[in-house]
Design an enzyme around this catalytic site. Structure first.
Site, PDB file in Angstrom:
ATOM      1  NE  ARG A  36      -4.029  -1.011  -0.254  1.00 18.75           N
ATOM      2  CZ  ARG A  36      -4.116  -1.724  -1.281  1.00 18.75           C
ATOM      3  NH1 ARG A  36      -3.225  -2.310  -1.929  1.00 18.75           N
ATOM      4  NH2 ARG A  36      -5.675  -2.748  -0.923  1.00 18.75           N
ATOM      5  CG  ASP A  88       0.948  -2.513  -7.746  1.00 13.90           C
ATOM      6  OD1 ASP A  88       0.935  -1.737  -9.682  1.00 13.90           O
ATOM      7  OD2 ASP A  88       0.496  -2.950  -7.926  1.00 13.90           O
ATOM      8  CD  GLU A 107      -2.267   3.798  -5.337  1.00 17.20           C
ATOM      9  OE1 GLU A 107      -3.296   3.512  -5.842  1.00 17.20           O
ATOM     10  OE2 GLU A 107      -1.342   3.188  -4.830  1.00 17.20           O
ATOM     11  CG  HIS A 134      -2.969  -0.050  -7.123  1.00 15.74           C
ATOM     12  ND1 HIS A 134      -3.414   0.532  -5.691  1.00 15.74           N
ATOM     13  CD2 HIS A 134      -3.032  -1.222  -6.502  1.00 15.74           C
ATOM     14  CE1 HIS A 134      -3.418   0.107  -4.742  1.00 15.74           C
ATOM     15  NE2 HIS A 134      -3.304  -2.142  -5.340  1.00 15.74           N
TER      16      HIS A 134
END
Ligand code: NAD
Length: 307
Positions: A228, A252, A257, A275
């Site tokens: 996360r 990722d 985001e 992600h």
């Protein structure tokens, strides 16, 4: 029963949900925020993935909501406390996408070790720069896993086949008797050649890998985070990559985001993906079908699948 679908689901999963009620699929709407606000008012079930945030403000609008079904694992995009006060049953699909995220993690480690994305881009630009892409081997190196839950353990199994020695830090695991060695965080950071982060996001893990902790990393090491955003200091990670104190990274997930200033990634040995850890056909289908099963259980009075 009105079922609001906020994020894209597999067709088979949609068909299953349609057997339970009337589905309103706003996943591809250009105006998703407005559509959620409008439709959540009389929805009884809301199905989301990581792309939708159900905060207090939005949940206050919901008058009939009984179930929030998170098609995937992370529930940090749901105000769980407030959902509890509204007696909303929240359920997730915690194991459906774990193989996919671990396979992505393995590729990010390999990409960092061998600078595969940069080599690929260079060749596609017509260059033949073999000397620029001197990599490092994983064999015999130490992999430090931060957070030794489902993903951490599966990654360990996979990376052992590369001949890596595995250590992990997880304060909630006691008396581990597997081949992996438990250690404290500072030792893990200062002795590992590759570090992979697999914690859940809590108040405790927020900024767990702060500037001070990242400074402990070995010269020439690699760090990957597919857990996360916000569990490591991304800005400082960029500084460590720029100064070549660390060799490479793979991300990722990001604190924000989409992440701002991605142009800073361009000249660094970092593989950055948007992600997509859970974005495989297999994971999406399994998470979706698990979600439908969870909804059916809750509707039949079995609350064992709620958080
Ligand atoms: P999990 O709950 O099985 O494992 C998490 C582990 O973290 C647990 O063993 C727990 O004891 C440990 N932990 C908790 N607090 C800790 C701390 N302070 N320090 C160290 N360890 C701590 O979770 P999982 O299924 O393995 O998932 C791991 C992470 O991957 C989650 O954050 C999840 O949201 C994320 N994830 C990301 C994607 C993606 O698309 N990138 C997909 C799936 C899962």
């Amino acid at each position: 029963m009105k079922i609001l679908i906020c994020d894209q689901l597999n067709e088979k999963v949609l068909d299953e949900l349609k057997t339970l009620g009337e589905c309103f699929d706003i996943s591809l709407s250009d105006n998703k925020d407005d559509e959620i606000n409008e439709n959540i008012v009389d929805s009884e079930i809301v199905v989301i993935r990581s792309g939708t945030v159900l905060n207090r403000e939005i949940l206050e609008l919901a008058k009939n909501i009984k179930i929030i079904a998170r098609c995937g694992v992370g529930v940090d995009n749901i105000d769980l406390e407030f959902a509890k006060t509204k007696k909303i049953a929240v359920t997730n699909a915690p194991s459906a996408n774990i193989i996919s995220v671990v396979e992505l993690t393995s590729s990010l480690i390999l990409n960092a070790a061998r600078k595969i994305p940069q080599a690929d881009l260079s060749l596609k630009n017509g260059k033949w720069e073999r000397a620029s892409f001197m990599g490092i081997e994983l064999f015999g190196k130490q992999l430090g896993i931060v957070g030794f839950g489902k993903a951490g353990k599966l990654l360990a199994e996979r990376m052992m086949s590369f001949g890596m020695e595995i250590v992990f830090y997880d304060p909630y695991i006691k008396d581990w008797d597997g081949p992996e060695q438990s250690t404290d965080l500072d030792t893990l950071l200062s002795t590992s050649d590759v570090i992979s982060v697999h914690v859940i996001k809590t108040d405790e893990t927020k900024n767990l890998l702060s500037k001070d902790k990242l400074d402990l990393m070995k010269n020439g090491s690699i760090i990957v985070n597919t857990s996360r955003g916000g569990v490591l200091d991304e800005d400082y990670l960029m500084e460590l990559l720029s100064s070549e104190h660390i060799y490479g990274a793979g991300l990722d997930v990001y604190e924000n985001e989409p992440p701002p200033n991605t142009e800073q990634f361009r000249n660094l040995n970092i593989t950055s993906t948007p992600h997509i850890g859970a974005s495989t056909k297999e994971a999406q289908l399994k998470a979706g079908l698990d979600t439908v099963e969870n909804i059916k259980k809750i509707l039949s009075g079995d609350y064992s699948v709620t958080l």
